[in-house]
Design an enzyme around this catalytic site. Structure first.
Site, mmCIF file in Angstrom:
data_model
loop_
_atom_site.group_PDB
_atom_site.id
_atom_site.type_symbol
_atom_site.label_atom_id
_atom_site.label_comp_id
_atom_site.label_asym_id
_atom_site.label_seq_id
_atom_site.Cartn_x
_atom_site.Cartn_y
_atom_site.Cartn_z
ATOM 1 N N CYS A 1 0.864 -1.186 0.000
ATOM 2 C CA CYS A 1 0.000 0.000 0.000
ATOM 3 C C CYS A 1 0.894 1.228 0.000
ATOM 4 C CB CYS A 1 -0.930 -0.017 1.211
ATOM 5 S SG CYS A 1 -2.362 1.104 1.034
ATOM 6 N N CYS B 1 -4.137 6.111 0.162
ATOM 7 C CA CYS B 1 -3.598 4.861 -0.373
ATOM 8 C C CYS B 1 -3.331 4.920 -1.870
ATOM 9 C CB CYS B 1 -4.567 3.722 -0.064
ATOM 10 S SG CYS B 1 -4.902 3.514 1.699
ATOM 11 N N LYS C 1 -11.541 -7.826 6.305
ATOM 12 C CA LYS C 1 -11.023 -6.892 7.305
ATOM 13 C C LYS C 1 -12.038 -5.776 7.556
ATOM 14 C CE LYS C 1 -7.159 -3.685 8.080
ATOM 15 N NZ LYS C 1 -5.981 -3.024 7.498
ATOM 16 N N CYS D 1 -0.193 4.227 1.854
ATOM 17 C CA CYS D 1 -0.620 5.198 2.870
ATOM 18 C C CYS D 1 0.460 5.499 3.903
ATOM 19 C CB CYS D 1 -1.906 4.738 3.550
ATOM 20 S SG CYS D 1 -1.789 3.161 4.416
ATOM 21 N N LYS E 1 -12.505 -5.052 2.423
ATOM 22 C CA LYS E 1 -11.936 -4.162 3.435
ATOM 23 C C LYS E 1 -12.886 -2.989 3.653
ATOM 24 C CE LYS E 1 -7.773 -1.444 4.472
ATOM 25 N NZ LYS E 1 -6.440 -1.041 3.977
ATOM 26 N N ARG F 1 -11.358 7.624 3.906
ATOM 27 C CA ARG F 1 -11.122 6.617 2.874
ATOM 28 C C ARG F 1 -12.418 5.966 2.393
ATOM 29 N NH1 ARG F 1 -5.880 4.472 6.241
ATOM 30 N NH2 ARG F 1 -4.463 6.084 5.489
ATOM 31 N N GLU G 1 -16.891 -7.589 -4.549
ATOM 32 C CA GLU G 1 -15.448 -7.343 -4.424
ATOM 33 C C GLU G 1 -14.667 -8.653 -4.457
ATOM 34 O OE1 GLU G 1 -13.645 -4.730 -4.412
ATOM 35 O OE2 GLU G 1 -14.885 -3.018 -3.844
#
Length: 326
Positions: free
Chosen positions: A121, A131, A249, A123, A196, A218, A234
């Site tokens: 990532c 991100c 997550k 971030c 996520k 985000r 997803e």
């Protein structure tokens, strides 16, 4: 007297041995992936105030932690990096001398059998904390893919066994898969942060990784906690794009989602027992309000019962000891 007819389910609970024989879900130390935060500098071991027992570690202090992980029989770690400097495009993420790259090379030299997962990532490396690439206050999807692909390749070159992209840009799995394949890393699997959510449970992690967004949030790229079917879309996207594992997550408040994902895909599912979940347990335990061992093992077992094949958890070291009766 009328004879009652009912099932005597308690018959299979009459002793510890019998309960063990019929136990449906077995938690083992081989299920665990232990997160480690690596920071630039020397002789650094900073305990994260919101995550008791978890540290930011410099390279020269890293191996003490890794040696302990290996001695406990935990098979894998995931690395998060905190660079010395940040910029708008997160160049530290794909620098061959970046903090995660250096840590990976050292770990694989000392413990080649340990599976090193690289969080992929931007971030932690961007000065704006998002991100991906930012234009104004908008996070741009497609330009971010190029940087994520570069990061994944640099991590694979450093020796990472698994690439774990966590950015939630559309198309991130296929962009990384193509880049890895073109660089000769066809055998490196992708452990996608597929499902996520934009969650309040990430707060302590942002202290640990110094990755809080400097503006906005985000929610345009992480998922709405109210959505269930979106998780399946997803997951399906990442399967089609070439993912090898799917992460859900957070884990604890999304056990229903984990079961949905497990029922809908044939890939291994990974639970991320995130920082906020960890910190709540540690705070309650420190206040004497709960039995930490029993709560942790019950929580981790619930994740396996919900469909997790593997569990990323900050409790891994303690749980490994407890499972061995220590």
């Amino acid at each position: 007297m009328t004879q009652l007819h009912f099932r005597r389910n308690r018959r299979l609970r009459t002793s510890n041995t019998l309960r063990s024989m019929v136990r449906e879900t077995i938690l083992t130390k081989e299920d665990f992936i232990y997160p480690i935060f690596v920071i630039e500098g020397e002789n650094v071991k900073n305990e994260i105030s919101s995550m008791p027992g978890i540290y930011q570690l410099s390279i020269d202090r890293l191996m003490d932690e890794v040696d302990e992980v290996v001695s406990l029989g935990i098979p894998s770690v995931i690395l998060f990096g905190i660079p010395a400097t940040k910029d708008s495009t997160g160049t530290g993420a794909y620098d061959e001398q970046g903090i995660v790259q250096k840590a990976t090379r050292l770990i694989k030299e000392k413990h080649p059998e340990l599976v090193v997962v690289a969080d992929t990532c931007l971030c932690e490396y961007t000065d704006h904390g998002h991100c991906g690439v930012v234009h104004g206050e908008k996070v741009l999807n497609d330009p971010s893919l190029d940087l994520l692909a570069k990061t994944a390749v640099s991590q694979a070159e450093a020796g990472a066994d698994i690439i774990a992209p966590s950015n939630m840009m559309d198309g991130f799995v296929i962009a990384i898969r193509q880049a890895l394949d073109e660089a000769g890393f066809e055998d490196i699997p992708i452990m996608s942060y597929s499902v996520k959510y934009s969650s309040a449970y990430y707060g302590p992690f942002r202290d640990a990784a110094d990755s809080a967004p400097q503006f906005g949030d985000r929610k345009t790229y992480q998922m709405d906690p109210a959505n269930r079917m979106e998780a399946l879309r997803e997951a399906e996207s990442d399967v089609l794009e070439g993912a090898d594992f799917l992460i859900v997550k957070p884990a604890l408040s999304y056990l229903d989602i984990m079961r949905d994902v497990k029922n809908s895909v044939l890939l291994p599912v990974v639970a991320y027992n995130v920082s906020g979940e960890y910190s709540m347990v540690k705070a309650a335990a420190q206040n004497g309000w709960i039995n930490e061992k029993e709560i942790v093992l019950e929580t981790l077992t619930s994740m396996k019962r919900a469909g997790a094949d593997l569990i990323m958890t900050y409790h891994a070291k303690d749980a490994a000891r407890w499972l061995e009766g220590k």
